[in-house]
Enzyme design. Structure first.
Site, PDB file in Angstrom:
ATOM      1  N   ASP A 254      67.713 -46.065 -31.497  1.00 20.85           N
ATOM      2  CA  ASP A 254      66.735 -46.802 -31.817  1.00 20.85           C
ATOM      3  C   ASP A 254      66.358 -47.080 -33.173  1.00 20.85           C
ATOM      4  OD1 ASP A 254      65.613 -44.367 -32.046  1.00 20.85           O
ATOM      5  OD2 ASP A 254      63.440 -44.781 -31.139  1.00 20.85           O
ATOM      6  N   GLU A 337      65.190 -30.375 -37.757  1.00 24.64           N
ATOM      7  CA  GLU A 337      65.961 -30.910 -38.557  1.00 24.64           C
ATOM      8  C   GLU A 337      66.037 -29.628 -39.503  1.00 24.64           C
ATOM      9  OE1 GLU A 337      63.663 -32.415 -37.937  1.00 24.64           O
ATOM     10  OE2 GLU A 337      63.858 -34.937 -37.447  1.00 24.64           O
TER      11      GLU A 337
END
Ligand code: UDP
Ligand code: MN
Length: 428
Positions: A254, A337
């Site tokens: 997205d 992350e």
């Protein structure tokens, strides 16, 4: 990227300097009582270590034992660390004991719950794959003009919902302009979706489509580890294929990608970083750069992360990554992350800032409004060849966008000359 106050924050991390001091502790404890020079760590010891004692024959006998205790202690510490480091290298991806090695990798970082991290041993199923690049021209040049460039492995986690096909279509239209790319589409779904196979094949971009469902135990959790099983599956695929050349980039379905991003990440030597627009409260997240070096990070949700960056805010050279067999992305929502970058032993001075020293936005964390696929009341008897509506709704159903039903949902209205009518009046 999470913008979530509901995530539990980890304890603040030690800085690189703090860590150096931590690492010094064992040698300092061993060497000081044995007469070595006092280290800064030794000087900060609690008073009971340094309290002066009366000199007596008992204490001088004790002093004779000191060298022996020191030597034995030194060997015990030495063997402990030797064995531990061997474990690190023998436990790789897919090893059932990886939890141990994760402790070895992440153990230094406070508050990390090793029960949340798992071996990269995902249920991974390749649905379809094409290594052929059928595109003739990209950005005004023929395909063979780009033959020498390293391949970008563009990793897209995706999941079934009504926006999935439009998202993948839009992203494909960006990637169509990017030379030498391999698109890894990892679908969070139990089965292979044939519609996605056909869709990906149509673009002519080299791709691998895999089914990589989120383990059921995480499905109901809030927050859920979104897109993690998929990315882990790709890390496993890279490992299985022994890929040590090219650039890895995690690109969600997205986001919005500027074509210049791909030129920027392709020469990544180890890890490159750049700002991501529209992240959380500051509408941006990214490195702070001084004199061409990354020195810190700007992000509205630090939460103890050493690397408070978005998944789309960095790229990794596969040759560099291949040196870290324990590469991982634990199921720890909000910390994916950070833990991934820790698992490849990133150092701040190694980071390559991109986007004109992190002054440009080359990727945007756009989000598509998520709505439930509707059911429209459109009787089966009108879904035949007398109009387009039957075929149209069958296509929408295959794409997971909408479905027709005989007796559920609002009646499908049709209008003619500005007048609303029930579809039965027009179609019968
Ligand atoms: N995703 C997924 N399974 C899920 C939810 C999300 O595979 O259950 C994918 C999604 O398609 C996207 C990535 O994981 O590529 C991140 O999810 P999302 O965009 O919803 O999260 P955000 O951008 O809000 O962090
Ligand atoms: Mn997103």
């Amino acid at each position: 990227m999470p913008s979530a106050p509901h995530y539990q924050a980890l304890e603040p991390q030690t800085s690189d300097d703090d860590e150096d001091i931590e690492n010094c502790k064992v040698p300092a404890l061993v060497s000081t009582p044995c007469g070595g020079a006092a280290t800064p760590a030794a000087m900060t010891m609690p008073p009971r270590w340094s309290r002066p004692r009366p000199v007596s024959s008992v204490s001088s006998r004790r002093r004779c034992w000191l060298p022996v205790i020191c030597v034995v202690g030194f060997f015990l510490v030495f063997f402990y660390f030797t064995l531990n480091s061997e474990n690190r290298f023998t436990l790789g991806l897919g090893n059932a004991n990886l939890d141990d090695s994760e402790d070895a990798v992440y153990g230094a970082h406070n508050g990390l719950d090793s029960t949340n991290s798992h071996a990269i041993n995902e249920s991974l199923h390749i649905c379809s794959e094409s290594h052929e690049d059928r595109r003739v021209y990209m950005q005004d040049k023929p395909r063979n003009a780009y033959a020498q460039l390293p391949v970008i492995y563009f990793v897209t986690p995706t999941y079934p919902r009504r926006e999935q096909i439009p998202e993948l279509t839009r992203l494909a239209h960006t990637l169509l302009h990017v030379p030498h790319i391999h698109w890894l589409v990892a679908n969070d779904h139990e089965r292979c979706d044939t519609f996605i196979d056909i869709l990906l094949n149509r673009f002519g971009i080299p791709f691998t489509h895999m089914a990589s469902p989120m383990p059921s135990k995480f499905r109901g959790s809030k927050p859920a580890p979104r897109g993690v099983a998929n990315r882990r599956a790709v890390l496993q695929w890279i490992r299985q294929n022994n890929l040590t050349n090219g650039i890895l980039y995690f690109g969600d379905d997205d986001n919005t990608y500027d074509l210049r991003l791909f030129d920027e990440i392709r020469p990544t030597q180890r890890v490159s970083m750049f700002p991501v627009g529209l992240i959380a409260d500051y509408a941006v997240s990214g490195p702070v750069v001084r004199q061409g070096k990354v020195v810190a990070f700007l992000d509205s949700w630090i939460a103890g992360r050493r690397w408070p960056v978005d998944m789309a805010g960095f790229a990794v050279n596969l040759n560099y990554m291949s040196q870290y067999p324990n590469v991982n992305m634990p199921y720890k929502p909000g910390y994916e992350e950070d833990l991934f970058l820790r698992s490849i032993n990133l150092h701040i001075d190694q980071i390559e800032p991109r986007g004109n020293n992190c002054t440009e936005i080359l990727v945007w964390h756009t989000q598509t409004k998520n709505k439930k696929a509707p059911v429209v009341r459109l009787e089966a008897k009108y879904m035949d060849g007398r109009s387009n509506l039957g075929a149209l709704f069958r296509a929408l159903k295959v794409m997971g966008v909408a479905s027709a039903s005989d007796n559920e949902g609002p009646i499908a209205l049709i209008s003619k000359n500005g007048k609303e009518k029930s579809h039965s009046l027009i179609l019968s």
